[in-house]
Design a protein around this motif. Sequence first.
Motif, PDB file in Angstrom:
ATOM      1  N   HIS A  69      41.067  37.851  42.292  1.00 16.37           N
ATOM      2  CA  HIS A  69      39.974  37.238  41.535  1.00 16.37           C
ATOM      3  C   HIS A  69      38.831  38.216  41.306  1.00 16.37           C
ATOM      4  CE1 HIS A  69      39.278  36.769  45.787  1.00 16.37           C
ATOM      5  NE2 HIS A  69      38.036  36.366  45.603  1.00 16.37           N
ATOM      6  N   VAL A  70      38.565  39.052  42.297  1.00 18.40           N
ATOM      7  CA  VAL A  70      37.493  40.053  42.153  1.00 18.40           C
ATOM      8  C   VAL A  70      37.938  41.177  41.229  1.00 18.40           C
ATOM      9  CG1 VAL A  70      36.029  41.707  43.378  1.00 18.40           C
ATOM     10  CG2 VAL A  70      36.566  39.489  44.428  1.00 18.40           C
ATOM     11  N   ASP A  71      39.200  41.580  41.379  1.00 23.65           N
ATOM     12  CA  ASP A  71      39.734  42.626  40.509  1.00 23.65           C
ATOM     13  C   ASP A  71      39.674  42.213  39.048  1.00 23.65           C
ATOM     14  OD1 ASP A  71      41.342  45.048  39.829  1.00 23.65           O
ATOM     15  OD2 ASP A  71      42.859  43.548  39.322  1.00 23.65           O
ATOM     16  N   LEU A  72      39.968  40.935  38.790  1.00 26.29           N
ATOM     17  CA  LEU A  72      39.987  40.457  37.405  1.00 26.29           C
ATOM     18  C   LEU A  72      38.588  40.150  36.878  1.00 26.29           C
ATOM     19  CD1 LEU A  72      43.049  38.021  37.317  1.00 26.29           C
ATOM     20  CD2 LEU A  72      42.811  40.166  36.065  1.00 26.29           C
ATOM     21  N   CYS A  73      37.799  39.376  37.637  1.00 21.45           N
ATOM     22  CA  CYS A  73      36.592  38.757  37.075  1.00 21.45           C
ATOM     23  C   CYS A  73      35.311  39.102  37.817  1.00 21.45           C
ATOM     24  CB  CYS A  73      36.756  37.234  37.067  1.00 21.45           C
ATOM     25  SG  CYS A  73      38.131  36.655  36.056  1.00 21.45           S
ATOM     26  N   GLY A  74      35.368  39.957  38.820  1.00 25.52           N
ATOM     27  CA  GLY A  74      34.166  40.298  39.574  1.00 25.52           C
ATOM     28  C   GLY A  74      33.307  41.321  38.864  1.00 25.52           C
TER      29      GLY A  74
END
Length: 400
Positions: A69-74
């Motif tokens: 989730h962080v890799d994609l949208c952080g």
Amino acid sequence: MLEGVNVALGVTGSIAAVKTVELAHELRRQGATVRGVMTGSAQGIIHPWAVEFATDNDVVTEITGSVEHVDLCGYDGWADVLLIAPATANTVGKIAGAVDDTPVTTCATTALGADTPVVIAPAMHEPMYDHPGVLEAIDTVADWGVEFVDPRIEEGKAKIASEEAIVCDVARAAGERSLAGKQIVITTGATSEAVDPVRVLTNRSSGKMGRAVAKACYARGADVTLVHGVVGPQPVTRDGIHPGGEIPYATVRSVESAAEMLETTREACADADTLVSAAAIGDYTVEGSDEKIRSGQELTLDLEPTPKLIDELRADHPELPIVGFKAETSGDEAAMIEQARQTLSRAGLAFVVANDASVMGADATKALFVHERDVARYEGTKAGLGGEIADSIAAIVGDE
């Protein structure tokens, strides 16, 4: 429309998830790179392999130690925009409450915290969409800046919006919004003058060019009013009528005659920042018969000139930037430029887009951007030309 844009596509457990493959293909056709994120419920409707095939990327089906989730949208994440399509009532409610129990809701919370744009396309049964709690959740999330693509209410269902509507809102969310807050009025299509209740005088305009400009302006953040005339004679194999009959990127005001187009455009321009006059407005009208004229008799029609829309609107709004179009049939570029400059000077236009009438109804075009002192050439699709025109408008009014 989405060239260079990274889209994280969240898929939740609505039956509309079956449309995800085609939606992912359409996002990629428009230039986007897509990575899928799926809830467990979505995987019961469409297999992750199908989404992997459609996106040509691995699919996130769980959040692991790799903190997907962080890799994609952080902060500094891969995605330029998170698109959740379809979004169930359950998912929208969880996003509103910051509940992170699926990969999709966890990505949504991360995106909202990192100020990554989020677009949500709801899909559910209509009674669920009308539930006060669901409506409150939508309002809450919308107040945070999330864009909602309104569903189509049909057959007791709030069906997921069309692919075109979703793509347009993704482009709008991910773009620079150089026309944000601007009111753009665009005329397009042909006009039609009634000879009798059956017969009309019209022309071959398909309205594609004006619709392309409208879509490009919408993607750049404008509020667009499209004054749309009729669609002129086109072979049935051509896309003469807009697919599905809907135009999701503009407020459409349909007209038929030149007089109706002038009056409707005049009303629409009351608060406009720019007028784009792309319609092929008939130069002549006729006093029509109330009854069908019988065939087999000699007939003479007395034609009367119609008012020039750009001249009328210029008189009403001396300072309004107006973009004109000029179609010619001579094939002589110098003559085309000369005619365009005469129109430019007469009506005090911002610039004129000149082209050969042979492109009517086609997807490809050649055009000249004619200014008072210089001329720029364009060759490509009408969608691409629409983008160039929108950028030119933004250069004129975008910082005002």
